[in-house]
Scaffold this active site. Sequence first.
Site, PDB file in Angstrom:
ATOM      1  N   ASP A  36      -2.502 -10.487  -2.048  1.00 39.57           N
ATOM      2  CA  ASP A  36      -3.033 -10.420  -0.986  1.00 39.57           C
ATOM      3  C   ASP A  36      -4.915  -9.721  -1.314  1.00 39.57           C
ATOM      4  OD1 ASP A  36      -1.723  -8.904   2.121  1.00 39.57           O
ATOM      5  OD2 ASP A  36      -3.760  -7.597   1.260  1.00 39.57           O
TER       6      ASP A  36
ATOM      7  N   HIS B 245       0.779  -1.097  -0.126  1.00 35.25           N
ATOM      8  CA  HIS B 245      -0.365   0.222  -0.108  1.00 35.25           C
ATOM      9  C   HIS B 245       1.019   1.969  -0.196  1.00 35.25           C
ATOM     10  CE1 HIS B 245      -3.833  -2.092   0.256  1.00 35.25           C
ATOM     11  NE2 HIS B 245      -3.057  -2.573   1.749  1.00 35.25           N
TER      12      HIS B 245
HETATM   13 ZN    ZN Z   1      -3.854  -7.342   2.307  1.00 39.20          ZN
END
Ligand code: ZN
Length: 343
Positions: free
Chosen positions: A159, A123
Site C-alpha cells: 500500500d 492504520h
Molecule cells: Zn493506503
Amino acid sequence: MSLILIASERFAEHMTPPGHPESPERADVMDAVAAEWRARGGEVVAPRVASREQLARVHAPEHLRRMGETAGVSVALDPDTYTSPETYEVALLSAGAAVDAVERVMAGTHARALVLSRPPGHHAEHDRAMGFCFFNNVAVAAAHARALGAGRVAIVDYDVHHGNGTQHIFENDPSVLYVSTHQFPFYPGTGAATEIGYSAGAGRTVNVPLELGATDQDYRLVFEQVVLPVMRQFQPDIVLVSAGFDAHERDPLGQMRVTTPGFTAMTAALRQLAEEQCQGRLVAITEGGYDLEALRECCEEVLAVLGSERAPDVRWPESPVASSRGRMAATQAKAALTQYWQF
Ligand SMILES: [Zn+2]
C-alpha cells in the site's frame, strides 16, 4: 483450484460521508470481480465475523469496547474515520475474512487465499481506529496464523501508505516480519528506514521509504535488493500481503507512478517467494486503492496471479522515465538493517 477467494456484498454496507475516498463503491468493484471469478468456476466464500478472542490478540480491550459502542450509530473516530450504523458489523466481517483466509491456507485446503474486503486495516492501532481503518485485518490474520502453529509470519505491505498499526503491533515480536514499501514523507508520518523494531523484534521491521513519483522500476529495485532478500533469510511459514493499490499512477491520494502490470509483477514475485519458502502459503488482503478503475484492474490481476495453477513469470514493466528513487530508498533501508540481514 488452489486459490480461495473471500468476498461479500455486505462490505458495501459500511457507509462513509459523500466524497470520502474509502467509498462503498469500492466494495461494489470488488464484488463484481468476485462475481466474475465465480462465473468462471472459481471458488468464492462469504466471511464470518472475527471473534473477540481473535481480535484481542492484537487489540486492547478498551478499543474493542469502544468499537462495540459504535454499533448502530454514526460517529467520527478521527478526522478521516467515520462509522455508520452497519460499520461495526462490517468491520468484524472484514477482519473475519482475513482470519478465514489464514485458516484455510494453514489447514492446507487451499494454497493461497485472496480477501477482497473493506474497511481496510493497516492504520488501525492496538488501541484505536485510524485512517479509514477500525480493526487491523492483516495483524489479526498474522496473530491467527501464529496461533495455528506458524512459527514465522511475513507481512509485505505495498500500500502507498505506511502501515503504522501493523508495525506497532509487531515491532517487538521476532516471529512476525513486517516489510513495507511506501511513499515517504506522507500520511501517517511513520515508516522511516530507521524504524527497524526493537528488543527481540529488532531488525524485523523493514521500512522502504520511497520519494513520491516512484515508478515500476523503482519498486523492482527495492523488491530485488531489499524485500525479497530479507524474506528469503527470514524463511516465513506463511506470507501475508497488505495489498493496497493506492501506489497506482491513477490513484487520487497516492503520488506514485506504479502501473497495473507493476502490481502484477509485485504480486507474482511474492507468490514465487512463497513457493520457494513455504509451500506456496500466501494470503493477500486488500487495503487502500481509491481509483475505482485501477482498483478493478489490480484486483483482477492479483486474482489472475494467485489463481493460476502455475506461478506466472515475474515481468516488471519498463518505466518511461529513469528514476533514482528506488536506489535511494534501498540504500537507506540497507544501511539501517545491515547488522540484521545480508544484502
Ligand atoms: Zn493506503
